[in-house]
Design an enzyme around this catalytic site. Sequence first.
Site, mmCIF file in Angstrom:
data_model
loop_
_atom_site.group_PDB
_atom_site.id
_atom_site.type_symbol
_atom_site.label_atom_id
_atom_site.label_comp_id
_atom_site.label_asym_id
_atom_site.label_seq_id
_atom_site.Cartn_x
_atom_site.Cartn_y
_atom_site.Cartn_z
ATOM 1 N N SER A 1 0.818 -1.189 -0.020
ATOM 2 C CA SER A 1 0.028 0.177 0.100
ATOM 3 C C SER A 1 0.982 1.145 0.028
ATOM 4 O O SER A 1 1.488 1.450 0.809
ATOM 5 C CB SER A 1 -0.818 0.084 1.230
ATOM 6 O OG SER A 1 -1.970 -0.787 1.375
ATOM 7 N N HIS B 1 -4.334 -0.022 -5.190
ATOM 8 C CA HIS B 1 -3.496 -1.112 -5.671
ATOM 9 C C HIS B 1 -3.645 -1.274 -7.114
ATOM 10 O O HIS B 1 -4.515 -2.235 -7.643
ATOM 11 C CB HIS B 1 -4.165 -2.332 -4.678
ATOM 12 C CG HIS B 1 -3.650 -2.473 -3.337
ATOM 13 N ND1 HIS B 1 -2.562 -2.898 -2.905
ATOM 14 C CD2 HIS B 1 -4.388 -2.146 -2.324
ATOM 15 C CE1 HIS B 1 -2.531 -2.815 -1.436
ATOM 16 N NE2 HIS B 1 -3.799 -2.111 -1.308
ATOM 17 N N HIS C 1 -4.916 -9.611 -1.863
ATOM 18 C CA HIS C 1 -4.936 -9.939 -0.245
ATOM 19 C C HIS C 1 -6.111 -11.053 -0.046
ATOM 20 O O HIS C 1 -7.106 -11.130 -0.829
ATOM 21 C CB HIS C 1 -5.668 -8.418 0.393
ATOM 22 C CG HIS C 1 -4.686 -7.529 0.252
ATOM 23 N ND1 HIS C 1 -4.682 -6.512 -0.857
ATOM 24 C CD2 HIS C 1 -3.500 -7.046 1.078
ATOM 25 C CE1 HIS C 1 -3.472 -5.780 -0.724
ATOM 26 N NE2 HIS C 1 -2.926 -5.990 0.407
ATOM 27 N N TYR D 1 -8.108 -10.681 2.354
ATOM 28 C CA TYR D 1 -9.590 -10.100 2.290
ATOM 29 C C TYR D 1 -10.535 -9.843 1.159
ATOM 30 O O TYR D 1 -11.580 -9.604 1.269
ATOM 31 C CB TYR D 1 -9.559 -8.912 3.329
ATOM 32 C CG TYR D 1 -8.637 -7.691 2.689
ATOM 33 C CD1 TYR D 1 -9.093 -7.121 1.635
ATOM 34 C CD2 TYR D 1 -7.336 -7.570 3.156
ATOM 35 C CE1 TYR D 1 -8.324 -5.908 1.137
ATOM 36 C CE2 TYR D 1 -6.528 -6.597 3.013
ATOM 37 C CZ TYR D 1 -7.234 -5.869 1.747
ATOM 38 O OH TYR D 1 -6.342 -4.628 1.292
ATOM 39 N N GLU D 2 -9.833 -9.918 -0.031
ATOM 40 C CA GLU D 2 -10.658 -9.855 -1.229
ATOM 41 C C GLU D 2 -11.505 -11.396 -1.321
ATOM 42 O O GLU D 2 -12.152 -10.912 -2.467
ATOM 43 C CB GLU D 2 -9.440 -9.516 -2.275
ATOM 44 C CG GLU D 2 -8.943 -7.911 -2.056
ATOM 45 C CD GLU D 2 -7.974 -7.688 -3.093
ATOM 46 O OE1 GLU D 2 -8.352 -7.421 -4.098
ATOM 47 O OE2 GLU D 2 -6.754 -7.462 -2.865
ATOM 48 N N ALA E 1 2.516 -2.214 4.335
ATOM 49 C CA ALA E 1 2.132 -1.194 5.428
ATOM 50 C C ALA E 1 1.659 -2.083 6.478
ATOM 51 O O ALA E 1 0.882 -2.990 6.429
ATOM 52 C CB ALA E 1 1.017 -0.248 4.779
ATOM 53 N N MET F 1 -2.196 -7.255 6.821
ATOM 54 C CA MET F 1 -2.898 -8.088 6.094
ATOM 55 C C MET F 1 -2.501 -8.778 4.756
ATOM 56 O O MET F 1 -3.106 -9.083 3.965
ATOM 57 C CB MET F 1 -4.331 -7.392 5.712
ATOM 58 C CG MET F 1 -5.065 -6.595 6.930
ATOM 59 S SD MET F 1 -6.252 -5.429 6.616
ATOM 60 C CE MET F 1 -6.616 -4.539 7.965
ATOM 61 N N SER F 2 -1.126 -8.808 4.792
ATOM 62 C CA SER F 2 -0.474 -9.466 3.572
ATOM 63 C C SER F 2 0.680 -10.063 4.098
ATOM 64 O O SER F 2 0.894 -10.670 5.217
ATOM 65 C CB SER F 2 -0.044 -8.354 2.554
ATOM 66 O OG SER F 2 0.755 -7.544 3.014
ATOM 67 N N ASN G 1 0.698 3.572 11.154
ATOM 68 C CA ASN G 1 -0.091 3.980 12.313
ATOM 69 C C ASN G 1 0.449 3.262 13.402
ATOM 70 O O ASN G 1 0.773 2.230 13.574
ATOM 71 C CB ASN G 1 -1.479 3.671 11.862
ATOM 72 C CG ASN G 1 -1.846 2.365 11.269
ATOM 73 O OD1 ASN G 1 -1.306 2.161 10.262
ATOM 74 N ND2 ASN G 1 -2.344 1.640 12.248
ATOM 75 N N HIS H 1 -7.719 4.063 6.299
ATOM 76 C CA HIS H 1 -6.874 3.802 5.178
ATOM 77 C C HIS H 1 -6.053 5.190 4.638
ATOM 78 O O HIS H 1 -5.038 4.921 4.337
ATOM 79 C CB HIS H 1 -7.792 3.266 4.038
ATOM 80 C CG HIS H 1 -6.971 2.608 3.025
ATOM 81 N ND1 HIS H 1 -5.925 1.666 3.003
ATOM 82 C CD2 HIS H 1 -6.756 2.868 1.636
ATOM 83 C CE1 HIS H 1 -5.312 1.330 2.034
ATOM 84 N NE2 HIS H 1 -6.123 2.129 1.019
#
Length: 277
Positions: free
Chosen positions: A32, A63, A85, A87-88, A115, A211-212, A235, A247
């Site tokens: 990201s 992306h 990802h 989550y997709e 990230a 998440m990756s 963050n 995001h």
Amino acid sequence: MTSIFDNLQEAAAVIQSRAGEHKPTIGLILGSGLGAYADTLEDAVNVEYGDIPHFPVSTVAGHAGKLVVGNKGNVCCAAMQGRVHFYEGHNAATLVFPARTLITLGVDALIVTNAAGGIGHDPGTLMLITDHINLMPDNPLRGVNDDRIGPRFPDMSNAYDKGLRALAKEAGASMGVKLAEGVYAGLPGPSYETPAEIRMLRTMGASAAGMSTVPEAIAANHMGAKVLGISCITNKAAGLSEQALSHEEVTETAKQVHSTFIGLLDATIAAIGEAPA
Ligand code: HPA
């Protein structure tokens, strides 16, 4: 019936036919807000993911989906601008097809960036991943194993290669950037973690949450490629600041770190290029 092995050969052949004389040895997966690095490669050939057979295509804003093959000095790289990802909705085996394709193409070192939310580290920090904790409810190797791709039970005790980490650390030092180190927890997403989950992750020894990366690192180790993982801490993880997570904050911090990140990658790739095999 075609196999993943056959599909990898097919995808790699299409890329190679477009990339001509280029023979990439380093692969990059850019996370990201970090994708612009691909545009710094010289004599570059761009291949849209949609033009590569069997490549999953990302649906997330920010992306872009293209592979860039080109040179950094005398090192040929293949950089993925954007990734898919968990989550997709893809399963982990589908997610890792692009990483596997780069290795099939001849890449033997895979630099995976992301990230991540900082548990022990502050926003703006670049963190070398020393190890991971897989908290996604899947593993890319689940299912029948194809011994032509890798072994059934691959060792993961040096999943983020010590030698590559040492080179990256030196590269950072040479430009006055002190890199943090830590364990990356790979979560399914797409919701950010709760403060209670972050307390759990801290107790488990994680320094960053994302998440990756974890599926790709597993697949690369399966195929015998070395992995270097770099998290851009964008963050404070949930509950560690007053602020809600967004995001926008993630991509904004990634943007601020971008020039340092480019310098670090340049220096690291040069060091890998000069290191004895
Ligand atoms: N959690 C999970 N993934 C992330 C975060 C986070 O705080 N920041 C960027 N990616």
